[in-house]
Write an enzyme that holds these catalytic residues in place. Sequence first.
Site, PDB file in Angstrom:
ATOM      1  N   PRO A 216      16.574 -12.160   5.170  1.00 19.91           N
ATOM      2  CA  PRO A 216      15.567 -11.166   5.940  1.00 19.91           C
ATOM      3  C   PRO A 216      16.295  -9.886   6.063  1.00 19.91           C
ATOM      4  O   PRO A 216      17.486  -9.653   6.055  1.00 19.91           O
ATOM      5  CB  PRO A 216      15.649 -11.898   7.552  1.00 19.91           C
ATOM      6  N   ASN A 217      15.341  -8.725   5.872  1.00 16.44           N
ATOM      7  CA  ASN A 217      15.666  -7.376   6.284  1.00 16.44           C
ATOM      8  C   ASN A 217      16.241  -6.699   5.118  1.00 16.44           C
ATOM      9  O   ASN A 217      16.421  -5.277   4.917  1.00 16.44           O
ATOM     10  CB  ASN A 217      16.596  -7.000   7.467  1.00 16.44           C
TER      11      ASN A 217
ATOM     12  N   ARG B  66      17.819   0.856   5.568  1.00 19.60           N
ATOM     13  CA  ARG B  66      18.270   0.187   6.824  1.00 19.60           C
ATOM     14  C   ARG B  66      19.922   0.451   6.979  1.00 19.60           C
ATOM     15  O   ARG B  66      20.689  -0.035   5.893  1.00 19.60           O
ATOM     16  CB  ARG B  66      18.084  -1.179   6.798  1.00 19.60           C
TER      17      ARG B  66
ATOM     18  N   TYR C 169      25.025  -0.520   4.746  1.00 20.53           N
ATOM     19  CA  TYR C 169      24.274  -1.383   3.674  1.00 20.53           C
ATOM     20  C   TYR C 169      24.313  -0.430   2.285  1.00 20.53           C
ATOM     21  O   TYR C 169      24.120  -1.067   1.216  1.00 20.53           O
ATOM     22  CB  TYR C 169      23.277  -2.043   3.753  1.00 20.53           C
TER      23      TYR C 169
ATOM     24  N   ASN D 182      22.250 -14.205  -0.959  1.00 24.63           N
ATOM     25  CA  ASN D 182      22.565 -13.163   0.126  1.00 24.63           C
ATOM     26  C   ASN D 182      21.677 -13.699   1.282  1.00 24.63           C
ATOM     27  O   ASN D 182      20.559 -13.138   1.310  1.00 24.63           O
ATOM     28  CB  ASN D 182      22.572 -11.770  -0.141  1.00 24.63           C
TER      29      ASN D 182
ATOM     30  N   ALA E 256      21.333 -12.450   7.647  1.00 19.51           N
ATOM     31  CA  ALA E 256      21.633 -12.924   9.098  1.00 19.51           C
ATOM     32  C   ALA E 256      21.446 -14.476   9.291  1.00 19.51           C
ATOM     33  O   ALA E 256      22.184 -14.932  10.008  1.00 19.51           O
ATOM     34  CB  ALA E 256      20.448 -12.312  10.337  1.00 19.51           C
TER      35      ALA E 256
ATOM     36  N   GLU F 193      28.059 -16.958  -2.555  1.00 19.08           N
ATOM     37  CA  GLU F 193      27.362 -16.438  -1.569  1.00 19.08           C
ATOM     38  C   GLU F 193      27.613 -14.816  -1.509  1.00 19.08           C
ATOM     39  O   GLU F 193      28.926 -14.755  -2.066  1.00 19.08           O
ATOM     40  CB  GLU F 193      28.027 -16.990  -0.180  1.00 19.08           C
TER      41      GLU F 193
ATOM     42  N   HIS G 214      27.480 -10.846   0.098  1.00 21.12           N
ATOM     43  CA  HIS G 214      27.241  -9.710   1.112  1.00 21.12           C
ATOM     44  C   HIS G 214      27.387  -8.418   0.516  1.00 21.12           C
ATOM     45  O   HIS G 214      28.450  -8.256  -0.013  1.00 21.12           O
ATOM     46  CB  HIS G 214      27.882 -10.014   2.230  1.00 21.12           C
TER      47      HIS G 214
ATOM     48  N   ARG H  30      33.503  -7.377  10.689  1.00 20.67           N
ATOM     49  CA  ARG H  30      32.287  -6.876  11.698  1.00 20.67           C
ATOM     50  C   ARG H  30      32.314  -7.502  12.871  1.00 20.67           C
ATOM     51  O   ARG H  30      33.248  -8.091  13.417  1.00 20.67           O
ATOM     52  CB  ARG H  30      31.068  -6.745  10.795  1.00 20.67           C
TER      53      ARG H  30
HETATM   54  C1  DQA Z   1      24.568  -8.865   5.005  1.00 16.62           C
HETATM   55  C2  DQA Z   1      25.577  -9.306   6.345  1.00 16.62           C
HETATM   56  C3  DQA Z   1      24.835 -10.145   7.482  1.00 16.62           C
HETATM   57  O1  DQA Z   1      25.742 -10.229   8.462  1.00 16.62           O
HETATM   58  C4  DQA Z   1      23.593  -9.301   7.946  1.00 16.62           C
HETATM   59  O2  DQA Z   1      22.879  -9.798   8.851  1.00 16.62           O
HETATM   60  C5  DQA Z   1      22.837  -8.874   6.667  1.00 16.62           C
HETATM   61  C6  DQA Z   1      23.359  -8.208   5.586  1.00 16.62           C
HETATM   62  C7  DQA Z   1      25.247  -8.150   3.993  1.00 16.62           C
HETATM   63  O3  DQA Z   1      24.858  -8.266   3.097  1.00 16.62           O
HETATM   64  O4  DQA Z   1      26.115  -7.504   4.010  1.00 16.62           O
HETATM   65  O5  DQA Z   1      21.509  -8.730   7.123  1.00 16.62           O
HETATM   66  O6  DQA Z   1      24.408 -10.093   4.753  1.00 16.62           O
END
Ligand code: DQA
Length: 153
Positions: free
Chosen positions: A13-14, A21, A26, A75, A78, A99, A101, A108
């Site tokens: 998501p997002n 964003r 990011y 990825n 959240a 995984e 990110h 964080r």
């Molecule tokens: C994320 C890190 C997560 O904590 C966050 O909720 C994201 C992006 C990252 O790519 O750094 O949406 O996965």
Amino acid sequence: MPETPVLYVLNGPNLNLLGVREPHIYGRDTLADVQALCETAAEGATVVFRQSNHEGELVDWIQEARTEAVALVINPAAYSHTSIALLDALKALTIPVVECHLSNPGAREEFRRHSYVSLAAAGIVSGFGAHSYELAVKAALRLARERSASPAR
Ligand code: DQA
């Protein structure tokens, strides 16, 4: 390994808002930019690159990867920190899972420091912005190659 291996790269998501964003966290690369980086890093492997804001859709795609892909990069955004459903789907895979990110969640907020998904991952790449994806793609394909050279009995 099949002649043209298929790698799934799934985004939670997002991440469709990447580039606009919280760019200080990011970065300015869009998800389309990240996709292009993954395709280059895959060096001829086919990259199936998808994003969803919906947990169940991600579960469906993980299940699809069981039969369609040699490896999976995810990825989970959240959902990393909340989703036992994604973890269970990933645990049903026999292909390697990496995984990924953009940020370093370990540096964080406290609630980002735990990832359910990590329990099913061969490894984690985080903190390098869009470059995390390139590293994750290379690591996932390498693991797939190693496994096909000496398959588990
Ligand atoms: C994320 C890190 C997560 O904590 C966050 O909720 C994201 C992006 C990252 O790519 O750094 O949406 O996965």
